[in-house]
Every structure is written in C-alpha cells, then in structure tokens.
Design an enzyme around this catalytic site. Sequence first.
Site, PDB file in Angstrom:
ATOM      1  N   ILE A 170       0.351  -6.144  -0.996  1.00  0.00           N
ATOM      2  CA  ILE A 170       1.741  -6.177  -0.545  1.00  0.00           C
ATOM      3  C   ILE A 170       1.815  -5.988   0.963  1.00  0.00           C
ATOM      4  CG2 ILE A 170       3.967  -4.992  -0.697  1.00  0.00           C
ATOM      5  CD1 ILE A 170       3.228  -4.299  -3.617  1.00  0.00           C
ATOM      6  N   THR A 247       9.314   0.941  -0.172  1.00  0.00           N
ATOM      7  CA  THR A 247       9.418   0.143  -1.395  1.00  0.00           C
ATOM      8  C   THR A 247       8.238   0.427  -2.311  1.00  0.00           C
ATOM      9  OG1 THR A 247       8.256  -1.705  -0.345  1.00  0.00           O
ATOM     10  CG2 THR A 247      10.674  -1.754  -0.271  1.00  0.00           C
ATOM     11  N   ARG A 249       6.528   3.842  -3.943  1.00  0.00           N
ATOM     12  CA  ARG A 249       6.747   4.662  -5.129  1.00  0.00           C
ATOM     13  C   ARG A 249       7.674   5.809  -4.798  1.00  0.00           C
ATOM     14  NH1 ARG A 249       6.192   1.869  -9.142  1.00  0.00           N
ATOM     15  NH2 ARG A 249       6.020   3.677 -10.494  1.00  0.00           N
ATOM     16  N   ASP A 287      14.119   1.543  -1.463  1.00  0.00           N
ATOM     17  CA  ASP A 287      14.265   0.921  -2.780  1.00  0.00           C
ATOM     18  C   ASP A 287      13.786   1.857  -3.878  1.00  0.00           C
ATOM     19  OD1 ASP A 287      14.861  -1.215  -4.585  1.00  0.00           O
ATOM     20  OD2 ASP A 287      12.725  -1.699  -4.682  1.00  0.00           O
ATOM     21  N   GLU A 292      14.672   9.412  -9.276  1.00  0.00           N
ATOM     22  CA  GLU A 292      15.365   8.256  -9.850  1.00  0.00           C
ATOM     23  C   GLU A 292      15.865   8.552 -11.262  1.00  0.00           C
ATOM     24  OE1 GLU A 292      12.913   4.814  -9.604  1.00  0.00           O
ATOM     25  OE2 GLU A 292      12.664   4.950  -7.445  1.00  0.00           O
ATOM     26  N   HIS A 310      15.856   0.442  -6.910  1.00  0.00           N
ATOM     27  CA  HIS A 310      14.515   0.072  -7.379  1.00  0.00           C
ATOM     28  C   HIS A 310      14.535  -1.382  -7.866  1.00  0.00           C
ATOM     29  CE1 HIS A 310      10.612   2.164  -8.805  1.00  0.00           C
ATOM     30  NE2 HIS A 310      10.357   0.894  -8.539  1.00  0.00           N
ATOM     31  N   GLY A 312      13.236  -4.141  -6.087  1.00  0.00           N
ATOM     32  CA  GLY A 312      12.341  -5.027  -5.345  1.00  0.00           C
ATOM     33  C   GLY A 312      11.683  -6.121  -6.149  1.00  0.00           C
TER      34      GLY A 312
END
Length: 349
Positions: A170, A247, A249, A287, A292, A310, A312
Amino acid sequence: MPSVAQLSKTILVVGDVQAIHDDLKRMSQRHTIKYIPNLSRQQIIKDIKRIAQETRVDILFFMDGSLKSKPIDEEVFAPLLPHLSLVSGIGCGFDHMAVEYLERNKVFYSNTPKAVSHPTATTATMLILQTLRAASQAELGIRRGEWRTGLTPTPDVRETVVGILGMGTIGKIVCQQVQAFGMQVIYHNRRPLPASEEFGAQYVTFDQLLQYSTIITIHCPLTPESRHTFNDATFSKMARGMFLVNTSRGSGGSGPNLVHPPNVAVIDENALVRAMEDGIVSRVGLDVFEKEPLVHPYLMKSERATLLPHWGTSTTRTVVDAEKEGLANITAFLATGTPNTPVNNPFDE
C-alpha cells in the site's frame, strides 16, 4: 511440512458469497463445500459445532463481513481441530484473528492483501490531499454560508514532503500516486528497501520521519510492537503544524474478548487530540479509529479533522478481487500445502 494430498477436502464457507458462486460450484465437483450464512456470532459458532460433529472440516473460508462480532478466536476454531489446516480470510489486517492460536495448532491463516491495496492507497492519497488543502474545513464553511471566512492559504502540494510509515504494497502505491502530484517522499520501514522498490523515495529513521515530513501517512499493521506508535512522546518530536493521515489500523474491533483490546491502536487518540490542541498537528485525515465505531468527541467536532467510517476498501471491485484472492489461497493450499499469502508459518521450526 506435510504434503496436502489431492483428495476430497471439506471447505466450510462462513458468510455471504457475492462474487465467486461459479468458482465454488466448480470446486465442489472435487471437494465438499458447506455454507453457514452471515448470522449472529452465537449462531455461527453453534453451526460450526454442528457441522464439526457431522464431518471433518479441513478449510475454513470467511467472507467479508462475516463474524462482525470479533474476535475470531479459539471459540470459533476449537470445534474444528485437529483436522482444520487452513483459515482463509478476507482483508489485509489480521489483528482480529487469533493467528498465534492457529499457529500453535498447525493451521495456516491467509489474508488478501492485494485486493485491498489499491483502494486503501487511493483513500490515503485522497485524505492527504483533503488534509493538506483543508477541504473539510472549506466545505463546512461554505455550507454555513460563510464562503472563505476563517480560511488561510494552505501548503502547496509541490512543496510537500510526504512521510510514509510502512512502505509495503500500500505504501508503495501511495508513494507513486503522491509523486504524480509533485510531492517528495521519505519513508521508514524496519529496514531499507532495495533501490528498485523505493520509486525515488528516501529511507529515513523514524525520528527523521517525524522531523522532516510535512504530512505522515501510516501504513503499518497493528501488532504488539506498533501499538500506540503515535503517543505524546512521538508527537513531541514533530515539527509544529504538521499533518497526519491514518488508513492502516485503528482498534481490533469491539467487545470484551478481543485479540487486541479496543483501546489499543497505532494512534493514541487522546495524545493526538492533545497534539492538535497544542498546535503540533494542524489537521488530520482518518479512516480508522481507536474505539471503532466510536470516534473521539474532539475529532467529531473539529473541522480540522477529515473523517471516514473505515471506508477505504469499500469499492465494488474490492469485493470481487478479495473473494477471488481468498479462493486462490485455498486452491494453492490444495495443490502445494501452502496458501499464496500466508500470514503465519505453522511448520517453521
């Protein structure tokens, strides 16, 4: 490592299949495939126990969004032992998965890093641009009818140094994308990459990344070593007015029995808020979050924070690519005894 004979295996698919119905139908000509729909955690575990009493299960295949009540742990896997030999999951992160437990019981866990890499990278690049140019602040102002009130000129992307923490698949895509906008790139990994994989980016120490980056984008997994990498001590080393994008964790999910506790993430959000209040961090693009789906109240109220739920990897193509990559791991395992993208190696002595 023991070889995997090309005899008929039993594959248990958990969750709702969206894109590989025909592939599974072809596979069922040689192997037995059973299905559990995407129900509650308690019902899924109950069904796993029932099926385990009826037949041995060799491979467990989790669809995207299955077992939303994390973690996926001993309670899920124990009924299938000792016959279970592979768990094929969807997605890149594995902090919700009891990988160490699987390894102790000689079970592979494989993920789908290729399928999610491009959409995650594109989301990071989008957040980099939004954060640098104060897009959320500008949009909220104009929606209130204030036009440019309170806005000041932002950094020019052509004079921006992007610091990438975690130059894996990534990170490399982000590197190439932001370079197309004229940004310079520095990066930090546990070790430097070969020059052919750096794409012109420069390797630096972690402290140098904090010191010289205009904006840092995080692309490292959530591991015991990366927990709260960004804390008060980290933020104190940054140049004032920097920007931050995450983006990678956030938390391992929610619930009392997480593989990683819900208040552990790559970013300590309380420390982040203090850094924003002190002017160390100018704006953020996030993100993923520490608890969460809860988001820190300060971030919810701040116009200096661009927030996504979240989101992405949530593209139509990702679903297809991820299911196919997960199935390819199973196919490779059946042929060679090893999945294409193993997270662990249970036979590594």
